[in-house]
Design an enzyme around this catalytic site. Structure first.
Site, mmCIF file in Angstrom:
data_model
loop_
_atom_site.group_PDB
_atom_site.id
_atom_site.type_symbol
_atom_site.label_atom_id
_atom_site.label_comp_id
_atom_site.label_asym_id
_atom_site.label_seq_id
_atom_site.Cartn_x
_atom_site.Cartn_y
_atom_site.Cartn_z
ATOM 1 C CB CYS A 94 1.317 4.050 11.328
ATOM 2 S SG CYS A 94 0.821 2.728 10.218
ATOM 3 C CD GLN A 133 -7.566 -1.005 6.617
ATOM 4 O OE1 GLN A 133 -8.838 -1.570 6.917
ATOM 5 N NE2 GLN A 133 -6.588 -1.511 6.230
ATOM 6 C CG ASN A 154 -6.057 3.519 8.293
ATOM 7 O OD1 ASN A 154 -6.909 4.598 7.390
ATOM 8 N ND2 ASN A 154 -4.787 3.990 8.739
ATOM 9 C CB THR A 157 13.767 -9.450 -10.241
ATOM 10 O OG1 THR A 157 15.232 -9.048 -11.014
ATOM 11 C CG2 THR A 157 13.579 -10.730 -10.046
ATOM 12 C CG HIS A 197 0.115 -6.609 4.566
ATOM 13 N ND1 HIS A 197 -0.738 -6.068 6.127
ATOM 14 C CD2 HIS A 197 0.237 -5.608 4.518
ATOM 15 C CE1 HIS A 197 0.015 -4.657 6.193
ATOM 16 N NE2 HIS A 197 0.062 -4.672 4.987
ATOM 17 N N GLY A 208 0.665 -1.079 0.360
ATOM 18 C CA GLY A 208 0.253 -0.488 0.137
ATOM 19 C C GLY A 208 0.916 1.614 0.177
ATOM 20 C CB THR A 209 3.664 1.598 2.289
ATOM 21 O OG1 THR A 209 3.385 2.265 3.234
ATOM 22 C CG2 THR A 209 4.729 3.388 1.963
HETATM 23 C C1 LIG Z 1 -2.453 -0.748 5.694
HETATM 24 C C2 LIG Z 1 -2.477 0.545 4.803
HETATM 25 C C3 LIG Z 1 -1.839 1.198 4.081
HETATM 26 C C4 LIG Z 1 -0.395 1.006 3.673
HETATM 27 O O1 LIG Z 1 -0.531 -0.297 3.368
HETATM 28 P P1 LIG Z 1 1.420 -1.369 3.726
HETATM 29 O O2 LIG Z 1 0.702 -2.612 2.366
HETATM 30 O O3 LIG Z 1 1.138 -1.796 4.861
HETATM 31 O O4 LIG Z 1 2.745 -0.608 3.204
HETATM 32 C C5 LIG Z 1 -2.194 2.512 3.611
HETATM 33 N N1 LIG Z 1 -3.250 3.037 3.282
HETATM 34 C C6 LIG Z 1 -4.206 2.209 4.409
HETATM 35 C C7 LIG Z 1 -5.301 2.687 4.034
HETATM 36 C C8 LIG Z 1 -4.268 1.160 5.860
HETATM 37 O O5 LIG Z 1 -4.738 0.673 5.830
#
Ligand SMILES: *Cc1c(COP(=O)(O)O)cnc(C)c1O
Length: 393
Positions: free
Chosen positions: A328, A180, A152, A238, A202, A72-73
């Site tokens: 976070c 989310q 989230n 890769t 995840h 996500g990040t």
């Molecule tokens: C968990 C989350 C992220 C970050 O995702 P990662 O895969 O942990 O980097 C970004 N945005 C939201 C809304 C999240 O809940």
């Protein structure tokens, strides 16, 4: 090990055993680099492209519009910096909201330090962005709007389709962080009018360290990394083959689960039972987030006059895993930026606890929380100067 009651599924979810099984061969006999020419490697290439099709189907995209990232990040960074850098000749103004995930907010702050201007939209008491406020914030030099699909911390679902229509009409790129939402509501990028969308495996029973970045055809964006031209030169490096295969399996399973109305209803029923039980058993609590427009697995409560962290630690003694504010944001003393944006005073925002469910939760989890939490709150309140002073105000 003592019994664990895992109610922190917005932080991460348990990897589905079928996902682990699908990944295993790619650590073993299918270890080849998909860019190699020999046939063993080309079979891996085919498997990656099949995975891309599965992931694309999950969000109703074309496979060519799917880029694999580390999560996500990275997807959020890609969207925001990628658009900012590629379109700086048109303008340097970006619109987002005050309740975004740090992956969006911190990226915007970074750009702000480097010459971009950011408008952070307010939200109402339920955490909703107003489409009218958004319209007013649009300028001639606006190049990007980034608004999350669901929050989230509190679960509020934003009016993405409407925002997408506004962005389209104004000719401005639109990105949504849908991390989310995956596995909770069906995602259809065409219906949503989005140009870019972020997912992380995840959060829906896939492996960590893999994500999806939906990039609509024709969007003018900078690559996130330069190198060996993988992912259509947009994200070189890769391919993380086992994780890509795992995410595709997680998409397939989540897609099936979304059609299983009884299974989906069960998650909501557990969440609602916990909400009802807490309201009955604990005086002076507030439920955060939108009453209806909220993802079905999330319950955020503020317990007045005590600290969320103290509750979290006591719940942990009983094997209950939850989060206070956002994962976070923990480790800092500042209350959650999301709860503050709802207009909650600092002392109330400090007392927040988030419960988030998945398909692996059962009634035993709800029962356990309802058994132990009222006692924990009572004990902490007895020790709390805020509680003892409450009537004198
Ligand atoms: C968990 C989350 C992220 C970050 O995702 P990662 O895969 O942990 O980097 C970004 N945005 C939201 C809304 C999240 O809940």
């Amino acid at each position: 090990m003592a019994e664990i009651y895992y109610l922190d599924n917005n932080a991460t979810t348990r990897t589905d055993p079928a996902v682990i099984e699908a990944m295993a061969p790619y650590f073993g006999e299918k270890y080849f680099n998909a860019s190699s020419i020999y046939s063993s490697a080309q079979y891996v290439r085919k498997d990656i492209e099949a995975a891309r099709e599965e992931a694309a189907k999950f969000i109703n995209a074309d496979p060519k519009e799917v880029i694999f990232t580390s999560g996500g990040t990275e997807s959020d960074n890609f969207a925001i910096k990628g658009i900012a850098y590629a379109n700086s000749d048109k303008g340097r103004h970006i619109i987002t909201s005050k309740i975004e995930h740090p992956a969006v907010l911190e990226t915007c702050r970074y750009l702000e330090k480097n010459g971009w201007e950011i408008t952070y939209l307010n939200v109402d008491k339920y955490g909703m962005v107003s489409p009218d406020e958004l319209k007013k914030a649009i300028r001639k030099d606006t190049v990007l709007i980034s608004i999350m699909y669901a929050n989230n911390e509190i679960g509020t679902i934003e009016p993405i389709e409407e925002i997408g229509a506004i962005a389209r009409e104004a000719g401005i790129y639109f990105h949504t962080d849908a991390v989310q939402v995956a596995g909770k509501i069906p995602i259809d990028v065409k219906k949503l009018n989005v140009d870019m969308l972020s997912l992380a495996a995840h959060k829906f029973h896939g492996p960590k360290g893999i994500g999806l970045f939906y990039l609509k055809k024709g969007v003018r964006i900078h690559s996130i990394s330069q190198g060996g031209h993988q992912e259509r030169s947009k994200r070189s490096g890769t391919e993380n083959v086992p994780a890509i295969i795992g995410m595709a399996k997680a998409c397939e399973i989540a897609g099936e689960h979304l059609k299983d109305t009884a299974g989906m209803a069960e998650i909501k029923a557990l969440r609602d039972a916990l909400e009802k039980g807490l309201l009955e058993k604990i005086p002076d609590i507030i439920i955060n987030g939108h009453p209806e427009k909220r993802i079905d697995n999330t319950l955020n409560v503020c317990v007045k006059h005590i600290e969320g962290e103290a509750m979290l630690i006591h719940l942990d003694f009983d094997g209950i895993c939850v989060s206070s504010g956002s994962a976070c944001a923990s480790g800092s003393l500042e209350p959650s930026h999301v709860l503050l944006a709802l207009g909650l005073p600092h002392e109330i925002a400090h007392g927040s606890i988030r419960f988030s469910f998945s398909k692996y939760n059962t009634a035993a989890d709800v029962k356990k929380v309802l058994e132990v939490m009222p006692g924990i709150v009572e004990k902490l309140r007895k020790m709390s100067p805020m509680w003892n002073e409450r009537d004198k105000k």
